[in-house]
Design a protein around this motif. Structure first.
Motif, PDB file in Angstrom:
ATOM      1  N   PRO A 173      42.725  27.432  35.369  1.00 39.89           N
ATOM      2  CA  PRO A 173      44.267  27.813  35.309  1.00 39.89           C
ATOM      3  C   PRO A 173      45.048  28.651  36.099  1.00 39.89           C
ATOM      4  CG  PRO A 173      42.764  29.269  33.765  1.00 39.89           C
ATOM      5  CD  PRO A 173      41.737  28.352  34.477  1.00 39.89           C
ATOM      6  N   PHE A 221      52.126  30.703  36.872  1.00 35.46           N
ATOM      7  CA  PHE A 221      53.068  30.337  37.487  1.00 35.46           C
ATOM      8  C   PHE A 221      54.086  31.668  36.901  1.00 35.46           C
ATOM      9  CE2 PHE A 221      50.991  27.140  38.959  1.00 35.46           C
ATOM     10  CZ  PHE A 221      51.664  26.540  40.874  1.00 35.46           C
ATOM     11  N   MET A 230      58.504  23.838  42.317  1.00 40.14           N
ATOM     12  CA  MET A 230      57.571  23.671  41.460  1.00 40.14           C
ATOM     13  C   MET A 230      56.563  23.248  42.665  1.00 40.14           C
ATOM     14  SD  MET A 230      56.017  24.370  38.683  1.00 40.14           S
ATOM     15  CE  MET A 230      54.822  23.761  37.980  1.00 40.14           C
ATOM     16  N   TYR A 235      52.807  24.054  43.678  1.00 43.33           N
ATOM     17  CA  TYR A 235      51.468  24.033  43.387  1.00 43.33           C
ATOM     18  C   TYR A 235      50.429  23.679  44.473  1.00 43.33           C
ATOM     19  CZ  TYR A 235      48.095  21.200  41.022  1.00 43.33           C
ATOM     20  OH  TYR A 235      46.839  20.125  40.383  1.00 43.33           O
ATOM     21  N   PRO A 287      42.520  27.522  29.197  1.00 46.23           N
ATOM     22  CA  PRO A 287      43.418  27.448  29.443  1.00 46.23           C
ATOM     23  C   PRO A 287      44.893  27.955  28.368  1.00 46.23           C
ATOM     24  CG  PRO A 287      43.149  25.409  30.316  1.00 46.23           C
ATOM     25  CD  PRO A 287      42.024  26.241  29.902  1.00 46.23           C
ATOM     26  N   CYS A 332      51.463  28.938  32.069  1.00 48.33           N
ATOM     27  CA  CYS A 332      49.945  28.350  32.473  1.00 48.33           C
ATOM     28  C   CYS A 332      49.863  27.268  33.411  1.00 48.33           C
ATOM     29  CB  CYS A 332      48.596  28.858  31.193  1.00 48.33           C
ATOM     30  SG  CYS A 332      46.796  28.072  31.747  1.00 48.33           S
ATOM     31  N   VAL A 333      49.283  27.311  34.006  1.00 52.27           N
ATOM     32  CA  VAL A 333      49.076  25.405  34.832  1.00 52.27           C
ATOM     33  C   VAL A 333      47.434  25.270  35.305  1.00 52.27           C
ATOM     34  CG1 VAL A 333      49.629  23.582  36.571  1.00 52.27           C
ATOM     35  CG2 VAL A 333      51.907  25.274  35.465  1.00 52.27           C
ATOM     36  N   ILE A 346      45.340  23.823  37.805  1.00 53.52           N
ATOM     37  CA  ILE A 346      45.186  23.552  39.265  1.00 53.52           C
ATOM     38  C   ILE A 346      43.710  22.768  39.518  1.00 53.52           C
ATOM     39  CG2 ILE A 346      45.242  23.978  41.626  1.00 53.52           C
ATOM     40  CD1 ILE A 346      47.858  25.386  39.972  1.00 53.52           C
TER      41      ILE A 346
END
Length: 132
Positions: free
Chosen positions: A7, A10, A35, A39, A66, A77-78, A80
């Motif tokens: 996680p 961003f 974005m 990423y 996450p 939260c993204v 990866i």
């Protein structure tokens, strides 16, 4: 080698774009103008952090869940996705010389057929390791 999922947080940057941090890898930070770039840069930064830890014989931390990461206003939260094998193929493809021994008769037969020993060894190793 399997894919890894870490996680990332961003953060919206005041000047536009995003800066990115990783809760499990505090040394890993990056940024991007939008974005998509943020990423892509996060994937590269994660690769650098993971391979650096690997080279230094440090254990990789387990990724945080996450849904347990608390974010504040202007952050999100993204997860990866990182493919370690693909990263290594892309960033560390230099040739390494290996010395090996095979029976003389096998060498003669292969040489007569113009066999590329390096290619055969690479293909056999990839098959043995189950990688492409």
């Amino acid at each position: 080698m399997k894919k890894l999922f870490y996680p990332a947080i961003f953060h919206e940057a005041e000047e536009g774009g995003f800066w990115v941090t990783f809760p499990d890898l505090p040394e890993c930070m990056t940024q991007g103008d939008d974005m998509q770039q943020a990423y892509e840069m996060a994937v590269e930064a994660l690769g650098l952090a993971i391979t650096s830890r690997e080279e230094e014989k440090q254990e990789l931390p387990s990724p945080s869940e996450p849904n347990k990461i608390v974010t504040s206003d202007g952050t999100f939260c993204v997860v990866i996705e990182f493919d370690l094998l693909a990263y290594k193929k892309r960033t560390n493809a230099k040739a390494v010389k290996k010395t090996l021994s095979i029976p003389e008769w096998l060498n003669e037969e292969a040489t007569a057929l113009g066999v590329n020993f390096s290619q055969v060894l690479q293909e056999a190793l990839m098959q043995k390791l189950g990688v492409k």
